[in-house]
Design a protein around this motif. Structure first.
Motif, PDB file in Angstrom:
ATOM      1  N   ASN A  95       0.779  -1.233   0.000  1.00  0.00           N
ATOM      2  CA  ASN A  95       0.000   0.000   0.000  1.00  0.00           C
ATOM      3  C   ASN A  95       0.812   1.286   0.000  1.00  0.00           C
ATOM      4  N   ALA A  96       2.113   1.193   0.285  1.00  0.00           N
ATOM      5  CA  ALA A  96       2.899   2.425   0.399  1.00  0.00           C
ATOM      6  C   ALA A  96       4.367   2.176   0.125  1.00  0.00           C
ATOM      7  N   ASN A  97       5.033   3.216  -0.379  1.00  0.00           N
ATOM      8  CA  ASN A  97       6.475   3.193  -0.596  1.00  0.00           C
ATOM      9  C   ASN A  97       7.141   3.691   0.681  1.00  0.00           C
ATOM     10  N   SER A  98       7.750   2.778   1.428  1.00  0.00           N
ATOM     11  CA  SER A  98       8.382   3.131   2.695  1.00  0.00           C
ATOM     12  C   SER A  98       9.706   2.381   2.816  1.00  0.00           C
ATOM     13  N   TRP A  99      10.367   2.565   3.947  1.00  0.00           N
ATOM     14  CA  TRP A  99      11.632   1.863   4.195  1.00  0.00           C
ATOM     15  C   TRP A  99      11.329   0.594   4.971  1.00  0.00           C
ATOM     16  N   GLU A 100      11.692  -0.541   4.392  1.00  0.00           N
ATOM     17  CA  GLU A 100      11.504  -1.811   5.091  1.00  0.00           C
ATOM     18  C   GLU A 100      12.854  -2.506   5.175  1.00  0.00           C
ATOM     19  N   GLY A 101      13.275  -2.760   6.385  1.00  0.00           N
ATOM     20  CA  GLY A 101      14.609  -3.263   6.663  1.00  0.00           C
ATOM     21  C   GLY A 101      15.209  -2.426   7.766  1.00  0.00           C
TER      22      GLY A 101
ATOM     23  N   ASP B 218       9.419   1.729  10.748  1.00  0.00           N
ATOM     24  CA  ASP B 218       8.888   1.591  12.105  1.00  0.00           C
ATOM     25  C   ASP B 218       9.866   2.119  13.142  1.00  0.00           C
ATOM     26  N   SER B 219      11.155   1.970  12.884  1.00  0.00           N
ATOM     27  CA  SER B 219      12.150   2.377  13.876  1.00  0.00           C
ATOM     28  C   SER B 219      12.485   3.851  13.813  1.00  0.00           C
ATOM     29  N   TYR B 220      12.163   4.507  12.678  1.00  0.00           N
ATOM     30  CA  TYR B 220      12.589   5.897  12.503  1.00  0.00           C
ATOM     31  C   TYR B 220      11.444   6.890  12.630  1.00  0.00           C
ATOM     32  N   CYS B 221      10.404   6.797  11.778  1.00  0.00           N
ATOM     33  CA  CYS B 221       9.331   7.793  11.903  1.00  0.00           C
ATOM     34  C   CYS B 221       7.931   7.220  11.719  1.00  0.00           C
ATOM     35  N   ALA B 222       7.798   6.124  11.001  1.00  0.00           N
ATOM     36  CA  ALA B 222       6.488   5.474  10.803  1.00  0.00           C
ATOM     37  C   ALA B 222       5.410   6.469  10.399  1.00  0.00           C
ATOM     38  N   SER B 223       5.757   7.439   9.567  1.00  0.00           N
ATOM     39  CA  SER B 223       4.823   8.515   9.266  1.00  0.00           C
ATOM     40  C   SER B 223       3.919   8.237   8.078  1.00  0.00           C
TER      41      SER B 223
ATOM     42  N   PHE C 106      16.865   0.593   9.158  1.00  0.00           N
ATOM     43  CA  PHE C 106      17.149   1.979   8.787  1.00  0.00           C
ATOM     44  C   PHE C 106      18.346   2.479   9.586  1.00  0.00           C
ATOM     45  N   PRO C 107      19.269   3.220   8.947  1.00  0.00           N
ATOM     46  CA  PRO C 107      19.363   3.573   7.526  1.00  0.00           C
ATOM     47  C   PRO C 107      20.406   2.743   6.790  1.00  0.00           C
ATOM     48  N   VAL C 108      20.514   1.474   7.141  1.00  0.00           N
ATOM     49  CA  VAL C 108      21.575   0.619   6.608  1.00  0.00           C
ATOM     50  C   VAL C 108      21.139  -0.144   5.362  1.00  0.00           C
ATOM     51  N   GLU C 109      20.017  -0.817   5.441  1.00  0.00           N
ATOM     52  CA  GLU C 109      19.611  -1.697   4.361  1.00  0.00           C
ATOM     53  C   GLU C 109      18.104  -1.612   4.137  1.00  0.00           C
TER      54      GLU C 109
END
Length: 380
Positions: A251-257, A345-350, A259-262
């Protein structure tokens, strides 16, 4: 067109830090016109507050290309009770009402912004020369002028770290001032938007977004309008699709893995995605979660929700009268919404509907863009 030169706050901070190291290794719209017979008007009452609300689109007003009608209504703005990741500035939740309005189906794209620039000759803030005389007014008195190699136009770009980061509050570990970064070169001089017409335009500061709006006879959404539209006609859920975090990548383009390494790219993209890459919400709006942050017209004030909650139901709130952020007392910030491809989830989950953040009005970055709105009055 004569453009006022602005000094990006991030560059000022970088210069101050650099000099300290060198010196000692130290540290609206309310509807007032007569309603036409085609307009549905709701009468809402709470205590001694009575108002009319524009719900349905007037039949004599055409939906602009690339936009959709958002029917007016009431909703609860702010964090929902079941959201365990909600931050304090998303609370307390409070009732808000908004008149119906038109909203861009997608974020403004590179192609759309290029058309604006080609027709007006506009130069974005990130492309303008740095004026030391202006910058001197914003740094401690007596600060020596940095080398000319530092005082160059640019913007913020993201770079992954090579190892895990124990302190996620220190954003300088992954954000860098990059000379030559701007909307045409969003990741720096070696990058390009060639072939990316359908990607959201980024490296846009508030002034740039406002200039586009003035050209297009549009405006930026208020925070209340943005959040109301993001719900997609639903209410009481963490995300526009519900409360299920496990389907985020669909449903969304986010960071999964980590952060901010992989970035696992489970959602299909490392950075920005073309608009309409994911399913729309109930109003037909794309990327109201993730991809790039979006500017609103509201000042960011950490006390605003508390103040608004103490009043009766508010119609078409315009936000705080002034900016206030105890973490950035000397910087004026506007509210940005929606999160970006860098949110995890670990950084901003916005990518959560109620999530909000303040951004300096003269700051641009590779994860910040915008979309516009229009009202019936603007189009008549």
């Amino acid at each position: 067109m004569k453009l006022k030169k602005r000094i990006p706050n991030y560059l000022i901070l970088c210069v101050i830090v650099l000099l300290c190291i060198q010196c000692k290794d130290a540290a609206k719209e309310n509807k007032t016109t007569q309603e036409s017979p085609e307009v549905t008007v709701d009468t809402k009452t709470k205590k001694d507050t009575t108002y009319t609300l524009l719900v349905k689109k007037p039949k004599d007003v055409k939906v602009p290309d690339g936009m959709v009608w958002i029917p007016g209504g009431e909703f609860i703005q702010g964090a929902v009770p079941q959201d365990k990741m909600a931050m304090q500035h998303e609370k307390p939740a409070h009732k808000v009402a908004v008149d119906g309005f038109f909203m861009d189906i997608t974020e403004v794209t590179n192609a759309q912004f290029a058309k604006f620039v080609n027709q007006t000759g506009y130069t974005t803030v990130a492309e303008r020369a740095i004026d030391w005389e202006e910058m001197k007014k914003q740094v401690p008195e007596g600060t020596p002028k940095p080398h000319d190699s530092i005082l160059q136009p640019g913007s913020l770009t993201f770079k992954k770290t090579k190892t895990s980061v124990p302190n996620l509050f220190d954003f300088s570990q992954w954000w860098h001032w990059t000379i030559g970064a701007n909307w045409k070169h969003p990741n720096g001089p070696g990058s390009s938007i060639k072939g990316l017409d359908n990607h959201p335009v980024v490296q846009i500061c508030y002034e740039d977004a406002m200039a586009y709006c003035n050209w297009a006879n549009r405006r930026l959404p208020t925070e209340a309008e943005w959040e109301y539209a993001a719900n997609g006609g639903k209410s009481g859920t963490i995300f526009f699709w519900g409360d299920d975090r496990s389907v985020l990548s669909k449903n969304a383009n986010s960071w999964e893995g980590e952060f901010p390494v992989e970035n696992s790219k489970k959602d299909g993209f490392e950075k920005r995605a073309p608009v309409k890459s994911y399913q729309p919400n109930g109003y037909g709006l794309y990327d109201m979660a993730g991809n790039v942050w979006e500017w609103t017209s509201d000042w960011y004030n950490v006390n605003y929700y508390k103040e608004l909650a103490a009043t009766t139901t508010k119609k078409n709130p315009l936000g705080a009268t002034d900016a206030y952020n105890p973490q950035n007392l000397y910087i004026k910030e506007k509210v940005i919404k929606g999160g970006s491809f860098l949110c995890s989830d670990s950084y901003c989950a916005s990518y959560r509907i109620s999530a909000r953040m303040g951004s300096s009005v003269d700051s641009s970055a590779e994860h910040t863009g915008f979309r516009t709105v229009a009202t019936v009055k603007m189009l008549k």
